[in-house]
Write a protein that holds these residues in place. Structure first.
Motif, PDB file in Angstrom:
ATOM      1  N   ILE A 244     -17.653  28.288 -34.173  1.00 41.44           N
ATOM      2  CA  ILE A 244     -16.418  28.676 -33.579  1.00 41.44           C
ATOM      3  C   ILE A 244     -15.411  27.560 -33.116  1.00 41.44           C
ATOM      4  O   ILE A 244     -14.360  27.419 -33.490  1.00 41.44           O
ATOM      5  CB  ILE A 244     -16.621  29.819 -32.759  1.00 41.44           C
ATOM      6  CG1 ILE A 244     -17.135  31.139 -33.431  1.00 41.44           C
ATOM      7  CG2 ILE A 244     -15.009  30.412 -32.228  1.00 41.44           C
ATOM      8  CD1 ILE A 244     -17.418  32.144 -32.685  1.00 41.44           C
TER       9      ILE A 244
ATOM     10  N   LEU B  17     -12.750  35.777 -25.723  1.00 39.14           N
ATOM     11  CA  LEU B  17     -12.751  36.545 -26.875  1.00 39.14           C
ATOM     12  C   LEU B  17     -13.346  37.947 -26.772  1.00 39.14           C
ATOM     13  O   LEU B  17     -14.449  38.286 -26.091  1.00 39.14           O
ATOM     14  CB  LEU B  17     -13.389  35.949 -27.966  1.00 39.14           C
ATOM     15  CG  LEU B  17     -12.579  34.673 -28.726  1.00 39.14           C
ATOM     16  CD1 LEU B  17     -13.577  33.924 -29.845  1.00 39.14           C
ATOM     17  CD2 LEU B  17     -11.134  35.014 -29.083  1.00 39.14           C
TER      18      LEU B  17
ATOM     19  N   ASP C  37     -11.172  41.260 -31.087  1.00 33.26           N
ATOM     20  CA  ASP C  37     -10.402  40.109 -31.419  1.00 33.26           C
ATOM     21  C   ASP C  37     -11.095  39.681 -33.065  1.00 33.26           C
ATOM     22  O   ASP C  37     -10.301  38.781 -33.460  1.00 33.26           O
ATOM     23  CB  ASP C  37     -10.597  38.833 -30.614  1.00 33.26           C
ATOM     24  CG  ASP C  37     -10.146  39.103 -29.335  1.00 33.26           C
ATOM     25  OD1 ASP C  37      -8.867  39.801 -29.264  1.00 33.26           O
ATOM     26  OD2 ASP C  37     -10.622  38.472 -28.183  1.00 33.26           O
ATOM     27  N   PHE C  38     -12.244  40.261 -33.216  1.00 34.73           N
ATOM     28  CA  PHE C  38     -12.593  39.734 -34.854  1.00 34.73           C
ATOM     29  C   PHE C  38     -12.373  40.800 -35.802  1.00 34.73           C
ATOM     30  O   PHE C  38     -12.539  42.044 -35.690  1.00 34.73           O
ATOM     31  CB  PHE C  38     -14.221  39.617 -34.546  1.00 34.73           C
ATOM     32  CG  PHE C  38     -14.901  39.316 -35.782  1.00 34.73           C
ATOM     33  CD1 PHE C  38     -14.376  38.152 -36.436  1.00 34.73           C
ATOM     34  CD2 PHE C  38     -15.797  40.186 -36.349  1.00 34.73           C
ATOM     35  CE1 PHE C  38     -15.079  37.802 -37.671  1.00 34.73           C
ATOM     36  CE2 PHE C  38     -16.439  39.729 -37.511  1.00 34.73           C
ATOM     37  CZ  PHE C  38     -15.998  38.468 -38.109  1.00 34.73           C
TER      38      PHE C  38
ATOM     39  N   LEU D 217     -10.727  35.703 -36.700  1.00 37.39           N
ATOM     40  CA  LEU D 217     -10.611  35.863 -35.302  1.00 37.39           C
ATOM     41  C   LEU D 217      -9.049  35.886 -34.692  1.00 37.39           C
ATOM     42  O   LEU D 217      -8.441  35.256 -35.261  1.00 37.39           O
ATOM     43  CB  LEU D 217     -11.288  34.483 -34.567  1.00 37.39           C
ATOM     44  CG  LEU D 217     -12.626  34.475 -34.172  1.00 37.39           C
ATOM     45  CD1 LEU D 217     -13.353  33.430 -33.670  1.00 37.39           C
ATOM     46  CD2 LEU D 217     -13.132  35.668 -33.641  1.00 37.39           C
TER      47      LEU D 217
END
Length: 178
Positions: free
Chosen positions: A150, A164, A168-169, A176
């Protein structure tokens, strides 16, 4: 005349005091519990090596010896961060009658020059590819693999990554949102 508080120190080991500190501050240090524990574990290891088995015996001089010991192993900014964490811990110890009052103020933090806390080391694409290849082969889907993947592919800062949430995904599109 004047009021003078007398407190009796309560004997306890460094390890037990660190456990109490982490338990007492879980809500305040939630995002950094592992980092805080690691930093204080180094202090605990040092007290073991220095045969300090009772936190009541911690003094400014002993804290200076710890600083000197630590100084030779880390960068100045890391030392400052570790000592800041130690100072907060020692202040907790003062509040819980584990160390003499005022000992926390004796921890002297290193002074930093402008820009001295910046790491300007760059990771080259070839090195990143080698790390990713290794992780995909030997550490697939581990935390280290996921974090590195990431960070490398988004360029986000590690603090942003820690912030995160699952929400958020977007699993449908593999995205993301930050």
């Amino acid at each position: 005349t004047g009021y003078r508080e007398t407190t009796r120190l309560e004997p306890t080991t460094t390890r037990k005091t660190v456990e109490n500190y982490i338990d007492d501050n879980k809500h305040e240090i939630a995002g950094t519990t592992i980092e805080t524990t690691d930093k204080l574990e180094q202090f605990t290891d040092w007290t073991d090596k220095a045969s300090i088995d009772n936190m009541n015996n911690i003094t400014g001089r002993k804290l200076q010896k710890f600083k000197t010991w630590k100084q030779g192993t880390v960068a100045k900014v890391t030392l400052k961060n570790h000592l800041s964490t130690l100072r907060q811990f020692i202040e907790f110890c003062e509040d819980t009658n584990t160390v003499p009052t005022g000992v926390g103020r004796k921890i002297r933090l290193p002074t930093m020059q402008l820009g001295e806390d910046v790491n300007d080391t760059f990771l080259m694409a070839k090195e990143a590819d080698q790390i990713l290849d290794y992780c995909e082969k030997y550490e697939y889907a581990t935390l280290r693999h996921t974090v590195f993947h990431i960070l490398w592919h988004t360029g986000m800062r590690s603090g942003a990554l820690r912030g995160l949430d699952v929400s958020d995904f977007d699993s449908h599109n593999g995205l993301l949102s930050i």
